[in-house]
Design an enzyme around this catalytic site. Structure first.
Site, short mmCIF file in Angstrom:
data_model
loop_
_atom_site.label_atom_id
_atom_site.label_comp_id
_atom_site.label_asym_id
_atom_site.label_seq_id
_atom_site.Cartn_x
_atom_site.Cartn_y
_atom_site.Cartn_z
CG HIS A 55 57.64 40.08 59.09
ND1 HIS A 55 56.48 39.97 58.24
CD2 HIS A 55 58.75 40.46 58.39
CE1 HIS A 55 57.01 39.95 57.03
NE2 HIS A 55 58.27 40.05 56.97
CE1 TYR A 108 54.62 42.71 58.02
CE2 TYR A 108 56.76 43.69 57.28
CZ TYR A 108 55.46 43.33 57.04
OH TYR A 108 55.33 43.01 55.45
#
Ligand code: G6P
Ligand code: MN
Length: 464
Positions: free
Chosen positions: A217, A285
């Site tokens: 992420h 992200y």
């Protein structure tokens, strides 16, 4: 050629609404992954029953189409595939060749707390990024270490394919504290980005090779190769043109890319915006870093956290699943997560089973692949996958902006893992206070206190 006639696969957290989509992916694989037994393990008996019944139904009906009457290996998942539902993890591990973990310790209820608490202090509240991911790590890590110990005891040869979040931190803990466990940790995000890129370029995904580096992420696609030619400049040029259309792009996504899910459309929009300006493709992200203030503001205005939205989605899906099984209404079929979710998880299993040496972006210890990151730190990089696991490909040097962010987040992750294992409040505070999305030591301490309180039942190490 496969080594075995058929495999036993166990899904931990099998009552999740993600499972039917996963099984659909398994069915798409056909005879690349012959399946003897599929075991779903879940502590929630109701979800296990609802999801398990649909899965049985899916497998039985697919068997009618795919089974070979002679009993030869042509049928992969067939009517003869045994589907077992159990609440007993050890029973699920016995005889397993692969265990896929998608458990969420504390369920969505505690995810909602992970997200709500930092919002109280004007800080990002997100499942895996920032304080939310920190709290989730404190809960997930001890349980996943137990899982790894149980698995080594009962089925030492089995592979653990982990995508219990926060995947990178869980992976770090497993490699560091249960190094005997055969584990590969994965996330569907890199593949989701690859899917987007392939759609934009109008090329099949498997014709493209990507240069990707990061932590889970927290990764960037830096180059995209087609037969050795880097298409990144061409793609960037296309995106510059596209961005001139402004908000109209959003309306084009469902039609052009076949994506109708609101969250995914938003993610694509933000990927395009970041790529447009940075000339590398960040994971969605990374919006929480590149748009720190804007993303928090949006959350505070939304009133509802993502966990609360997901609870509603899950409720609807479980309702549909019961109806499909009961009244045979396939038109109600909807899945949680894109197809690439299952293609990634199941593709990886097939790559190990068949020793294919295909490249997957996975979370594995660095072992020198990325310059400037500690030798044993888990990184998210392309790796060659086969019977012996995942061997990371050399990435080498990383640009300073990416490396700098990776290093500070890696330090936060390392300390968080130690805090989770040792139940150390001091390490927990030091970890949280250096996270780039936490504004001050005081705020870190308030958030930590609230978390220790709210999640107490899942954090026994901290009450000792
Ligand atoms: C992606 C990520 C997962 C994450 C999920 C959250 O698939 O790779 O790690 O759990 O998104 O989606 P949700 O719909 O639960 O917010
Ligand atoms: Mn993920």
């Amino acid at each position: 050629m496969t080594d075995k006639q058929a495999y036993n696969i166990t899904v931990l957290g099998g009552g999740s609404a993600y499972t039917p989509g996963l099984v659909a992916g398994l069915l798409r694989l056909g005879d690349k992954l012959p399946l003897a037994r599929l075991t779903l393990v879940d502590i929630d008996e109701h979800k296990l029953e609802v999801v398990g019944s649909l899965v049985r139904h899916m497998i039985e009906t697919s068997g009618a189409a795919g089974a070979s009457a002679s009993g030869s290996s042509a049928g992969s998942v067939t009517a003869r595939t045994q589907v077992t539902l159990t609440t007993d993890r050890l029973e699920g591990f016995r005889g397993a060749d692969f265990v896929l973990s998608q458990i969420r310790v504390g369920g969505l209820k505690h995810r909602a707390l992970d997200e709500r608490i930092p919002n109280k202090y004007g800080v990002l509240g997100q499942e895996t990024t920032g304080p939310g991911g920190f709290a989730m790590a404190l809960r997930s890590i001890p349980v996943m270490l137990d899982v790894a110990r149980d698995l080594q005891r009962v089925a030492p040869e089995a592979w653990l394919v982990n995508y219990t979040n926060p995947t990178g931190l869980v992976a770090d803990a497993l490699h560091r504290y249960e190094s005997g466990c055969k584990v590969i940790s994965i996330c569907d995000m890199p593949m989701a980005v690859q899917f987007l890129v392939s759609k934009l370029l109008g090329m099949p995904m498997n014709a493209l090779a990507v240069d990707y580096v990061g932590l889970n992420h927290l990764g960037w696609t830096r180059h995209i190769y087609h037969h050795g030619v880097d298409l990144m400049d061409q793609l960037h040029g296309m995106v510059v043109q596209l961005m001139q259309l402004g908000p109209a792009i959003k309306g084009m996504i469902p039609k052009e890319l076949g994506i109708g899910d609101e969250k995914e459309i938003e993610e694509i929009m933000v990927i395009l915006q970041m790529f447009h300006r940075l000339k590398v493709i960040p994971s969605p992200y990374l919006q929480y870093y590149y748009y720190k203030d804007e993303t928090v503001k949006k959350q505070l205005e939304a009133g509802k956290t993502r966990a609360e939205v997901v609870m509603e989605i899950e409720k609807d899906l479980l309702g549909f699943y019961s109806e499909i099984t009961r009244d045979k209404k396939p038109e109600l079929w909807k899945k949680r997560g894109g197809d690439w979710h299952a293609d990634m998880m199941m593709g990886l299993v097939a790559a190990i089973a068949n020793d294919t040496h295909e490249t997957y972006i996975v979370n594995v210890p660095n072992r020198g692949a990325v310059d400037g990151i500690k030798y044993d730190k888990v990184v998210e990089v392309p790796a060659v996958v086969g019977r012996d696991g995942a061997r990371p490909l050399v990435v080498g040097r990383v640009e300073s902006d990416m490396l700098g962010l990776m290093q500070v987040v890696a330090a936060y992750e390392e300390l968080t893992v130690e805090a989770a294992v040792e139940g150390s409040r001091e390490k927990a505070l030091r970890a949280l206070s250096i996270h780039p999305l936490v504004p001050s030591l005081d705020v870190a301490e308030r958030i930590l206190n609230d978390y220790l309180d709210a999640h107490r039942e899942y954090l026994p190490a901290f009450s000792r």
